[in-house]
Write an enzyme that holds these catalytic residues in place. Sequence first.
Site, PDB file in Angstrom:
ATOM      1  N   GLN A 140       0.839  -1.195   0.000  1.00 38.18           N
ATOM      2  CA  GLN A 140       0.000   0.000   0.000  1.00 38.18           C
ATOM      3  C   GLN A 140       0.879   1.252   0.000  1.00 38.18           C
ATOM      4  OE1 GLN A 140      -3.104   0.157   2.936  1.00 38.18           O
ATOM      5  NE2 GLN A 140      -3.773   2.142   2.236  1.00 38.18           N
ATOM      6  N   PHE A 141       1.268   1.700  -1.196  1.00 30.81           N
ATOM      7  CA  PHE A 141       2.162   2.850  -1.329  1.00 30.81           C
ATOM      8  C   PHE A 141       1.574   4.118  -0.740  1.00 30.81           C
ATOM      9  CE2 PHE A 141      -0.456   3.673  -5.005  1.00 30.81           C
ATOM     10  CZ  PHE A 141      -0.410   5.056  -5.160  1.00 30.81           C
ATOM     11  N   THR A 142       0.261   4.186  -0.588  1.00 31.37           N
ATOM     12  CA  THR A 142      -0.374   5.411  -0.104  1.00 31.37           C
ATOM     13  C   THR A 142      -0.029   5.729   1.349  1.00 31.37           C
ATOM     14  OG1 THR A 142      -2.415   4.254   0.491  1.00 31.37           O
ATOM     15  CG2 THR A 142      -2.292   5.217  -1.722  1.00 31.37           C
TER      16      THR A 142
END
Length: 149
Positions: free
Chosen positions: A78-80
């Site tokens: 989850q790069f966010t």
Amino acid sequence: MRAVVQRVLNASVTVDNQIVGKIGHGLLVLLSIDEQDNEADIQYTAEKIIGLRIFNDAEGKFNLSLEDVNGEMLVVSQFTLHGDCRRGRRPSFSTSARPEKAILYYEKFIEIVRNKGIHVETGVFAAHMLVSLVNDGPVTILVDSKKVF
């Protein structure tokens, strides 16, 4: 490297209407890699999460780790989590690792956890995923290899 760690009774990830990863009692780990992360960050984060004493002992106290309770882990990229919301209203993801680096570190993290004898399920890197969970507690912990929090 950043992670949101949730103690769960069960969790699953669905991609294109197919369940691709599913666990029972254990930890759901939402994992984000920073462009500045290195091998030490991967090792630190994996060991920290595996060793977190966030499961109840016989007296109801947080004294047991994932290993102690023979739990499972579901790891979802989850790069966010590296989204910077300090300016404006649209998060900046400029510190998130590029996909070529992020997938290697994501896979290395999973390898370290599996090598500790923990059953690991995963999402699909860079896919649109639907994550379902039953948070036990609820217990949610933030881990950051740079020790920002």
